[in-house]
Motif scaffolding. Structure first.
Motif, PDB file in Angstrom:
ATOM      1  N   UNK A   2    -139.260 -17.119  84.537  1.00 47.36           N
ATOM      2  CA  UNK A   2    -140.349 -16.866  85.477  1.00 47.36           C
ATOM      3  C   UNK A   2    -140.736 -18.086  86.274  1.00 47.36           C
ATOM      4  N   UNK A   3    -140.741 -19.275  85.641  1.00 46.69           N
ATOM      5  CA  UNK A   3    -141.070 -20.510  86.344  1.00 46.69           C
ATOM      6  C   UNK A   3    -140.051 -20.807  87.437  1.00 46.69           C
ATOM      7  N   UNK A   4    -138.780 -20.581  87.136  1.00 45.47           N
ATOM      8  CA  UNK A   4    -137.712 -20.831  88.104  1.00 45.47           C
ATOM      9  C   UNK A   4    -137.894 -19.918  89.307  1.00 45.47           C
ATOM     10  N   UNK A   5    -138.115 -18.634  89.058  1.00 40.48           N
ATOM     11  CA  UNK A   5    -138.296 -17.683  90.148  1.00 40.48           C
ATOM     12  C   UNK A   5    -139.509 -18.063  90.981  1.00 40.48           C
ATOM     13  N   UNK A  54    -139.136 -32.067  89.454  1.00 43.38           N
ATOM     14  CA  UNK A  54    -139.999 -31.012  88.931  1.00 43.38           C
ATOM     15  C   UNK A  54    -140.250 -31.337  87.468  1.00 43.38           C
ATOM     16  N   UNK A  55    -141.510 -31.419  87.097  1.00 44.42           N
ATOM     17  CA  UNK A  55    -141.894 -31.760  85.722  1.00 44.42           C
ATOM     18  C   UNK A  55    -141.190 -33.030  85.249  1.00 44.42           C
ATOM     19  N   UNK A 115    -130.491 -29.033  85.697  1.00 47.18           N
ATOM     20  CA  UNK A 115    -131.440 -29.888  84.998  1.00 47.18           C
ATOM     21  C   UNK A 115    -132.804 -29.277  84.706  1.00 47.18           C
ATOM     22  N   UNK A 116    -133.271 -28.230  85.372  1.00 48.79           N
ATOM     23  CA  UNK A 116    -134.644 -27.800  85.138  1.00 48.79           C
ATOM     24  C   UNK A 116    -134.783 -26.295  85.111  1.00 48.79           C
ATOM     25  N   UNK A 117    -134.063 -25.636  84.304  1.00 47.75           N
ATOM     26  CA  UNK A 117    -134.210 -24.187  84.162  1.00 47.75           C
ATOM     27  C   UNK A 117    -134.638 -23.909  82.747  1.00 47.75           C
TER      28      UNK A 117
END
Length: 118
Positions: A2-5, A54-55, A115-117
């Protein structure tokens, strides 16, 4: 997922996402593939997200030339089945930020995010 979307929907409608997980543990491997509804969104996302943090982690976002979708599963929805059957964005306009592509080359619409999923 959900964050990725949520992050990537800034540039258009995300119609499919494949979050790559370790087969044994089920944990994210730190990258995913996603497909936008239209090619313009794909190009905008690649141009604007590649190399940002991101983060606290720098991500890599790029077009994918030879995407192999996962094997069919009974968990798939109708959109995923249709994308698997016809592919995603076969006729993408040339990527404008790369000098290595000629004007006649197509770039697939699927893009990889690294790297960020999580």
């Amino acid at each position: 997922e959900g964050d990725v979307i949520c992050v990537f929907s800034q540039y258009g409608e995300v119609v499919n996402i494949n979050l790559v997980r370790d087969k044994k543990t089920g944990k994210s491997k730190g990258f995913c593939f996603l497909c936008y509804e239209d090619q313009r969104s794909t190009i905008l996302a690649v141009d604007n997200f590649n190399g940002i943090k991101i983060k606290g982690r720098t991500i890599r976002v790029d077009h994918v030339a030879n995407y192999r979708p996962p094997k069919e599963s009974e968990d798939w929805d109708d959109v995923t089945r249709a994308l698997h059957a016809k592919g995603c964005g076969v006729k993408t306009p040339p990527h404008t930020s790369s000098d290595s592509l000629s004007e006649d080359e197509d770039v697939p619409a699927k893009k990889q995010k690294g790297e960020e999923c999580s």
